[in-house]
Design a protein around this motif. Sequence first.
Motif, PDB file in Angstrom:
ATOM      1  N   GLY B 165      24.698  88.336   0.108  1.00 14.82           N
ATOM      2  CA  GLY B 165      25.857  87.726  -0.534  1.00 14.82           C
ATOM      3  C   GLY B 165      25.786  87.953  -2.034  1.00 14.82           C
ATOM      4  N   TRP B 166      26.975  87.905  -2.702  1.00 15.61           N
ATOM      5  CA  TRP B 166      26.950  88.204  -4.144  1.00 15.61           C
ATOM      6  C   TRP B 166      26.182  87.142  -4.910  1.00 15.61           C
ATOM      7  CZ3 TRP B 166      29.408  85.797  -8.493  1.00 15.61           C
ATOM      8  CH2 TRP B 166      30.176  84.675  -8.186  1.00 15.61           C
ATOM      9  N   VAL B 167      25.939  85.976  -4.268  1.00 15.56           N
ATOM     10  CA  VAL B 167      25.219  84.900  -4.940  1.00 15.56           C
ATOM     11  C   VAL B 167      23.706  85.009  -4.752  1.00 15.56           C
ATOM     12  CG1 VAL B 167      27.153  83.328  -4.780  1.00 15.56           C
ATOM     13  CG2 VAL B 167      25.511  83.428  -2.941  1.00 15.56           C
ATOM     14  N   LEU B 415      36.131  66.576   1.212  1.00 12.47           N
ATOM     15  CA  LEU B 415      36.825  67.673   1.887  1.00 12.47           C
ATOM     16  C   LEU B 415      35.972  68.933   1.871  1.00 12.47           C
ATOM     17  CD1 LEU B 415      40.386  67.102   0.437  1.00 12.47           C
ATOM     18  CD2 LEU B 415      39.568  66.597   2.740  1.00 12.47           C
ATOM     19  N   ASP B 416      35.251  69.123   0.768  1.00 14.03           N
ATOM     20  CA  ASP B 416      34.495  70.363   0.640  1.00 14.03           C
ATOM     21  C   ASP B 416      33.376  70.454   1.663  1.00 14.03           C
ATOM     22  OD1 ASP B 416      33.973  72.850  -0.881  1.00 14.03           O
ATOM     23  OD2 ASP B 416      32.037  71.873  -1.172  1.00 14.03           O
ATOM     24  N   ILE B 417      32.825  69.302   2.042  1.00 13.40           N
ATOM     25  CA  ILE B 417      31.736  69.346   3.012  1.00 13.40           C
ATOM     26  C   ILE B 417      32.231  69.982   4.316  1.00 13.40           C
ATOM     27  CG2 ILE B 417      30.301  67.855   4.469  1.00 13.40           C
ATOM     28  CD1 ILE B 417      29.944  66.118   1.907  1.00 13.40           C
ATOM     29  N   LEU B 419      34.958  72.118   4.338  1.00 12.73           N
ATOM     30  CA  LEU B 419      35.528  73.440   4.097  1.00 12.73           C
ATOM     31  C   LEU B 419      34.546  74.437   3.500  1.00 12.73           C
ATOM     32  CD1 LEU B 419      38.978  72.297   2.697  1.00 12.73           C
ATOM     33  CD2 LEU B 419      38.556  73.471   4.865  1.00 12.73           C
ATOM     34  N   HIS B 420      33.430  73.941   3.002  1.00 16.00           N
ATOM     35  CA  HIS B 420      32.486  74.832   2.335  1.00 16.00           C
ATOM     36  C   HIS B 420      32.078  75.980   3.259  1.00 16.00           C
ATOM     37  CE1 HIS B 420      29.242  76.222  -0.161  1.00 16.00           C
ATOM     38  NE2 HIS B 420      28.414  76.125   0.856  1.00 16.00           N
ATOM     39  N   ASP B 421      31.984  77.177   2.656  1.00 16.76           N
ATOM     40  CA  ASP B 421      31.543  78.357   3.397  1.00 16.76           C
ATOM     41  C   ASP B 421      32.465  78.735   4.551  1.00 16.76           C
ATOM     42  OD1 ASP B 421      29.666  80.025   2.462  1.00 16.76           O
ATOM     43  OD2 ASP B 421      27.946  78.910   3.211  1.00 16.76           O
ATOM     44  N   ALA B 427      39.971  82.197   0.744  1.00 15.33           N
ATOM     45  CA  ALA B 427      41.382  82.271   0.359  1.00 15.33           C
ATOM     46  C   ALA B 427      41.573  81.721  -1.042  1.00 15.33           C
ATOM     47  CB  ALA B 427      42.226  81.487   1.361  1.00 15.33           C
ATOM     48  N   HIS B 428      40.948  80.586  -1.317  1.00  9.69           N
ATOM     49  CA  HIS B 428      41.062  79.959  -2.647  1.00  9.69           C
ATOM     50  C   HIS B 428      40.699  80.936  -3.749  1.00  9.69           C
ATOM     51  CE1 HIS B 428      40.063  77.540  -6.148  1.00  9.69           C
ATOM     52  NE2 HIS B 428      38.787  77.842  -6.015  1.00  9.69           N
ATOM     53  N   PHE B 429      39.490  81.488  -3.666  1.00  7.28           N
ATOM     54  CA  PHE B 429      39.086  82.232  -4.859  1.00  7.28           C
ATOM     55  C   PHE B 429      39.668  83.632  -4.904  1.00  7.28           C
ATOM     56  CE2 PHE B 429      35.210  83.153  -2.273  1.00  7.28           C
ATOM     57  CZ  PHE B 429      35.155  84.521  -2.410  1.00  7.28           C
ATOM     58  N   HIS B 430      40.095  84.142  -3.756  1.00  7.66           N
ATOM     59  CA  HIS B 430      40.755  85.440  -3.857  1.00  7.66           C
ATOM     60  C   HIS B 430      42.119  85.310  -4.531  1.00  7.66           C
ATOM     61  CE1 HIS B 430      37.676  87.227  -1.273  1.00  7.66           C
ATOM     62  NE2 HIS B 430      38.070  88.359  -1.821  1.00  7.66           N
ATOM     63  N   PRO B 489      33.539  80.358   9.673  1.00  3.77           N
ATOM     64  CA  PRO B 489      32.633  80.503   8.529  1.00  3.77           C
ATOM     65  C   PRO B 489      32.767  81.882   7.869  1.00  3.77           C
ATOM     66  CG  PRO B 489      31.431  80.260  10.602  1.00  3.77           C
ATOM     67  CD  PRO B 489      32.860  80.487  10.943  1.00  3.77           C
ATOM     68  N   ARG B 490      32.438  81.968   6.581  1.00  5.32           N
ATOM     69  CA  ARG B 490      32.452  83.267   5.907  1.00  5.32           C
ATOM     70  C   ARG B 490      31.237  84.060   6.352  1.00  5.32           C
ATOM     71  NH1 ARG B 490      31.787  81.550  -0.425  1.00  5.32           N
ATOM     72  NH2 ARG B 490      32.014  83.773  -0.748  1.00  5.32           N
ATOM     73  N   ARG B 491      31.282  85.354   6.080  1.00  5.97           N
ATOM     74  CA  ARG B 491      30.150  86.254   6.246  1.00  5.97           C
ATOM     75  C   ARG B 491      29.624  86.294   7.677  1.00  5.97           C
ATOM     76  NH1 ARG B 491      27.754  83.679   0.941  1.00  5.97           N
ATOM     77  NH2 ARG B 491      28.869  84.877  -0.610  1.00  5.97           N
TER      78      ARG B 491
HETATM   79  C1  HEM Z   1      41.945  73.609 -10.340  1.00 10.73           C
HETATM   80  C2  HEM Z   1      40.906  74.278 -10.616  1.00 10.73           C
HETATM   81  C3  HEM Z   1      39.798  74.616  -9.629  1.00 10.73           C
HETATM   82  C4  HEM Z   1      39.068  73.787  -8.853  1.00 10.73           C
HETATM   83  C5  HEM Z   1      39.167  72.283  -8.804  1.00 10.73           C
HETATM   84  C6  HEM Z   1      38.140  74.611  -8.103  1.00 10.73           C
HETATM   85  C7  HEM Z   1      37.215  74.154  -7.190  1.00 10.73           C
HETATM   86  C8  HEM Z   1      36.365  74.927  -6.446  1.00 10.73           C
HETATM   87  C9  HEM Z   1      35.348  74.452  -5.569  1.00 10.73           C
HETATM   88  C10 HEM Z   1      35.046  72.993  -5.324  1.00 10.73           C
HETATM   89  C11 HEM Z   1      34.730  75.512  -5.003  1.00 10.73           C
HETATM   90  C12 HEM Z   1      33.560  75.479  -4.026  1.00 10.73           C
HETATM   91  C13 HEM Z   1      34.016  75.653  -2.647  1.00 10.73           C
HETATM   92  C14 HEM Z   1      32.864  75.843  -1.708  1.00 10.73           C
HETATM   93  O1  HEM Z   1      32.097  76.806  -1.847  1.00 10.73           O
HETATM   94  O2  HEM Z   1      32.737  75.008  -0.796  1.00 10.73           O
HETATM   95  C15 HEM Z   1      35.336  76.665  -5.532  1.00 10.73           C
HETATM   96  C16 HEM Z   1      34.969  77.958  -5.199  1.00 10.73           C
HETATM   97  C17 HEM Z   1      35.325  79.040  -5.939  1.00 10.73           C
HETATM   98  N1  HEM Z   1      36.238  79.061  -6.971  1.00 10.73           N
HETATM   99 FE1  HEM Z   1      37.373  77.501  -7.604  1.00 10.73          FE
HETATM  100  N2  HEM Z   1      38.339  75.910  -8.418  1.00 10.73           N
HETATM  101  C18 HEM Z   1      39.338  75.949  -9.354  1.00 10.73           C
HETATM  102  C19 HEM Z   1      39.814  77.061  -9.960  1.00 10.73           C
HETATM  103  C20 HEM Z   1      39.205  78.288  -9.874  1.00 10.73           C
HETATM  104  C21 HEM Z   1      39.498  79.395 -10.715  1.00 10.73           C
HETATM  105  C22 HEM Z   1      40.510  79.370 -11.847  1.00 10.73           C
HETATM  106  C23 HEM Z   1      38.705  80.405 -10.301  1.00 10.73           C
HETATM  107  C24 HEM Z   1      38.590  81.805 -10.826  1.00 10.73           C
HETATM  108  C25 HEM Z   1      39.194  82.329 -11.784  1.00 10.73           C
HETATM  109  C26 HEM Z   1      37.925  79.961  -9.201  1.00 10.73           C
HETATM  110  C27 HEM Z   1      37.019  80.737  -8.517  1.00 10.73           C
HETATM  111  C28 HEM Z   1      36.245  80.309  -7.485  1.00 10.73           C
HETATM  112  C29 HEM Z   1      35.307  81.130  -6.761  1.00 10.73           C
HETATM  113  C30 HEM Z   1      35.011  82.601  -7.034  1.00 10.73           C
HETATM  114  C31 HEM Z   1      34.743  80.346  -5.772  1.00 10.73           C
HETATM  115  C32 HEM Z   1      33.793  80.773  -4.655  1.00 10.73           C
HETATM  116  C33 HEM Z   1      32.450  81.204  -5.011  1.00 10.73           C
HETATM  117  C34 HEM Z   1      31.642  81.560  -3.786  1.00 10.73           C
HETATM  118  O3  HEM Z   1      31.212  80.670  -3.080  1.00 10.73           O
HETATM  119  O4  HEM Z   1      31.425  82.759  -3.523  1.00 10.73           O
HETATM  120  N3  HEM Z   1      38.253  78.659  -8.945  1.00 10.73           N
HETATM  121  N4  HEM Z   1      36.341  76.301  -6.414  1.00 10.73           N
END
Ligand code: HEM
Lengths: 196, 626
Positions: B165-167, B415-417, B419-421, B427-430, B489-491
């Motif tokens: 993983g990238w992490v 909620l994250d517990i 949805l995590h992984d 979808a969120h971070f893409h 789950p991812r991956r």
């Molecule tokens: C309203 C603002 C934001 C909140 C509250 C938020 C919250 C979160 C949380 C709680 C996670 C962890 C989820 C998990 O792994 O279970 C997450 C993952 C992530 N977020 Fe956000 N986020 C926000 C905005 C952003 C923005 C602006 C970016 C990038 C520009 C971003 C990029 C990412 C990435 C890359 C991950 C996943 C990392 C990984 O596990 O590989 N997020 N975010």
Amino acid sequence: MSETVKIMAVAEEPEETLSMNPKKFILWLFVVSIVMLFAAMTSAYLVRRAEGNWLEFEIPSIFWYSTVVLLISSVSMHWAYKAAKKDDFGVLRTAISITFAFGLAFLVMQFLGWQDLVAQNVFFVGNPAGSFMYVFTGLHAFHLISGLIIILFALRAAFKLKIHAKNLNQIEICATYWHFLDVLWVYLFGFLLYFN
Amino acid sequence: MASVETNAAAAAHVEEHDHHEELSFIRKYIFSEDHKVIAKQYMFSGVFWAIIGASLSILFRLQLGFPNLNLEWLRPILGNWIDDSGKLDKEFYLALVTMHGTIMVFFVLTAGLSGTFSNFLIPLQVGARDMASGFLNMLSYWFFFLSSVIMFGSLFIETGPASGGWVIYPPLSALPQAMSGSGLGMSLWLISMALFIVSQLLGGINYITTVINLRTRGMSFSKMPLTIWAFLLTAVLGLISFPVLLSAALLLIFDRSMGTSFYLSEIYIGGEALPNVGGSPILFQHLFWFLGHPEVYIVLLPALGITSEIIATNSRKPIFGYRAMIASMIGIAFLAFIVWAHHMFVTGMNPFLGSIFMFLTLIIAVPSAVKAFNYITTLWRGNIVFTPAMLFSIGLVSFFISGGLTGIILGNSALDIQLHDTYFVVAHFHLVMGAASAFGFLAGVYHWFPKFFGRMMNKTLGYIHFWFTFVGIYLVFFPMHYIGIAGFPRRYYSFTSYEAFRTFGDLNMFVSIAAIFTFAAQFLFLWNFFYSIFRGRKAPQNPWRSNTLEWTTPVNPGHGNWPGEIPAVYRWPYDYSKPGANDDFIPQNVPYSQTPESNLPHENALIALEKEIEAQNYNDQFKQPH
Ligand code: HEM
Ligand SMILES: [Cu+2]
């Protein structure tokens, strides 16, 4: 109305945009990144230490002496800077050379400190308490070597008469970096003593 | 006789001074110190990496969408990564995901985006001849290049590239025997990333120094374009967080190759106990996410800065809430450092601590929302000019909102517990990071292409590219929310062995088809990009009728950017459609004394200060011997 206009105009006085010699500014930013590197290391140390299972050992007493040596080198660095300001080239060269020699002596003493650790059966591989000790001192020594190289360049410039009262940039940059490395070590040493 | 000698000496001196006009090909295009050339080098590298990164994702999407597909036809490229039954090797799947993430986050959206636009726009928009240190800037690119070569090489080694993983969480990444990707591939990953960090630090230090010390006369902080603010804050974030990743990587390297136990404790592998005791894998996560969260903003902020500039220019309106934009970027940058543990809610963290991090995380939604509203209110009732760059900027705002909303959901630890992984996070971070920043990059390329190459890109192709990509991205990532809520789950290599996941098989197929479609649409852009470099229509000096300083340079700016003096700056960069003005834009270098028809009362008072601005001291790198 015209009164307020005047006040606003005064408030918006055009600021000078030029602030600092870019090279010196660059050095300070390097310092910030090194600080963050060590801040991460010391935080990691604290987080890990809080979890228990932590090896206790004596910090080698030679580190006290090496600290003094490094502090002296900082004094002579300042002496060099003063000499450069006064165009006192003989003193400048001597003072830079002394700084370099004390810097080297510091490195040797750090190495002796490692031998003390080994004698206490604290190795790089083993309980993280010991490993961290080596990492801190080793990383600092690595940066100190870069400082020595910069001093060598300054020494060469001093012999070529390129450092003088009208051209202080190089010696200033060199001195700032060296003092920083000094302060960094004092911080690390104090940290290790306190959180041992 | 004596006079002849002095003449010769003078001539020699002139020649010496002119030497930089006739640099050899190598110094001019390869080991160049000119920020515009370095920017292009970053741009081409970024595009190259984007193609690689996207192709890898298509490979694993094929596996996810069509688990029974015979991939024998890929054997010529992938060799033994296609197993005997004609399917993707299971460990190689993990390698693909890892390399896709690493390449996209670091090589495309960090180096490619900041490297291209910070390098190109900072000197041009603040009015400087070049970066503070051209040499360090060149060094920065070549460290990046070396790091790229190593990372690229790691794709081809027999044991495969890094796969954790990238992490790169330990212990998986710390034990070479844990999986084949944890061997040489992982070592190369670490070496490459260490070089990458050095490159980013050198680059970032230069950006900050240039913005602070090399602004032209009159370019105070309150007159700086928002692009520059964004690049400055991005560089500050990098300067503070990348050294922390370096520390984390260093300790990992010691664990891997010297046998220390920073991250390892009481592990059995293959039935055998390892000697390591006393380490903590969670420690790595703390260090990693202390970089990792700011990193997501390092990726996003430059894109937001580019968007601010493009949206204001093409709405023909001043940016709404200039100061609020700066304040919210500073707020985001500050908060970015104190929310990292929201990635670690499931590590057994004390629930009270979790709620503190949850609170801090949710606060980030406030400055983010301020930015989103400011973009919309800037568009509101503007005379919008829909250039391709503008469409991509508006698309960015859309992704930023739809992806940011799910951030608020994830930020709640309860909620994250759940949805995590899962694919919900994917979808969120893409959307919020990947698509938004990629759109920032594309918008920037469309907008500044005339400045980069002196030619225009084809508009129609740009429009088609936009709509295909915009729709395609939503088709790919929107369904992933449902897949994630359903618990995927991812991956994971394949879901076919779980009865519960059967019903989503066709959704996964749909996503994969959409991904292939979106990927294919990018070739429109590539064609347009490369064709226009050579054959595009010749660009006018200021094609978008924009206010910032880069458009006051010649169409193809030479070494030093401005042939004569650097222009002074008298006003902010957003004087669009000013009431009373002759034209609907007034560039920053036009003094108030020349625009009596549109001046506001307090601006008339500023006329008296113009002489002072012109007399200001500033760092003109050509005035010093260099
Ligand atoms: C309203 C603002 C934001 C909140 C509250 C938020 C919250 C979160 C949380 C709680 C996670 C962890 C989820 C998990 O792994 O279970 C997450 C993952 C992530 N977020 Fe956000 N986020 C926000 C905005 C952003 C923005 C602006 C970016 C990038 C520009 C971003 C990029 C990412 C990435 C890359 C991950 C996943 C990392 C990984 O596990 O590989 N997020 N975010
Ligand atoms: Cu985060």
